[in-house]
Design an enzyme around this catalytic site. Structure first.
Site, PDB file in Angstrom:
ATOM      1  N   ASP A 133      -3.830 -10.108   7.952  1.00 51.65           N
ATOM      2  CA  ASP A 133      -2.841  -9.717   7.328  1.00 51.65           C
ATOM      3  C   ASP A 133      -1.541  -9.970   8.525  1.00 51.65           C
ATOM      4  OD1 ASP A 133      -0.708  -9.087   5.781  1.00 51.65           O
ATOM      5  OD2 ASP A 133      -1.659  -7.370   5.184  1.00 51.65           O
ATOM      6  N   MET A 172       0.857  -1.122   0.025  1.00 54.55           N
ATOM      7  CA  MET A 172      -0.038   0.147  -0.219  1.00 54.55           C
ATOM      8  C   MET A 172       0.615   0.984   0.237  1.00 54.55           C
ATOM      9  SD  MET A 172      -3.259  -0.902   2.466  1.00 54.55           S
ATOM     10  CE  MET A 172      -4.301   0.162   1.738  1.00 54.55           C
ATOM     11  N   LYS A 201       3.076   5.666   7.594  1.00 49.59           N
ATOM     12  CA  LYS A 201       3.060   5.039   6.847  1.00 49.59           C
ATOM     13  C   LYS A 201       2.976   6.041   6.032  1.00 49.59           C
ATOM     14  CE  LYS A 201       0.554   0.593   5.420  1.00 49.59           C
ATOM     15  NZ  LYS A 201      -0.274  -0.823   5.972  1.00 49.59           N
TER      16      LYS A 201
END
Length: 142
Positions: free
Chosen positions: A139, A29, A47
């Site tokens: 995940d 991502m 992030k």
């Protein structure tokens, strides 16, 4: 903008009140940087999500950030905030110093049985907390 092929932010770049220090990694991502929160004087993992992701991916990112921010658990990373930089959403996360699993295993490292059990129980404890709030985590990251 965050590029899929290279870390595009350099040291000293400011993302809101976060000063980029160095890249930490890249994922599906976006990219993760070590940054300093200049308002609070602490290191964070920043992030930054690629802007070209679909609107459903961006909505999933925002939803996951809101859900994760509800937790206060020693085995679940703390979210400090979210924002947008140059058209790319970002999330400021607790930065945990230490060796990552890829480094440990890449150096021929192994885990003792006791260490393996301790790590597994920590993961199970975090999953139990999430599942207790009706969250299914699909995940897991080392």
């Amino acid at each position: 903008m965050v590029s899929e092929n290279a870390f595009s932010l350099s040291a000293t770049t400011m993302v809101d009140h976060f000063q980029i220090l160095r890249p930490l990694g890249r994922g599906g991502m976006g990219e993760v940087y070590l940054a300093r929160d200049i308002q609070l004087g602490r290191k964070v993992a920043l992030k930054i999500i690629r802007s070209e992701l679909s609107s459903s991916d961006l909505e999933r990112f925002r939803f996951e950030a809101r859900i994760t921010a509800r937790f206060n658990h020693p085995n679940i990373i703390t979210i400090y905030g979210v924002g947008e930089f140059d058209g790319c959403p970002y999330i400021a996360l607790e930065y945990l110093e230490g060796e990552n699993l890829a480094e440990r295993m890449g150096q021929g490292g192994t885990f003792s049985t006791r260490e393996t059990i301790r790590i597994a129980l920590s993961i199970v404890d975090a999953l139990r907390e999430a599942h207790g709030h009706k969250i299914l985590h699909r995940d897991l990251k080392p």
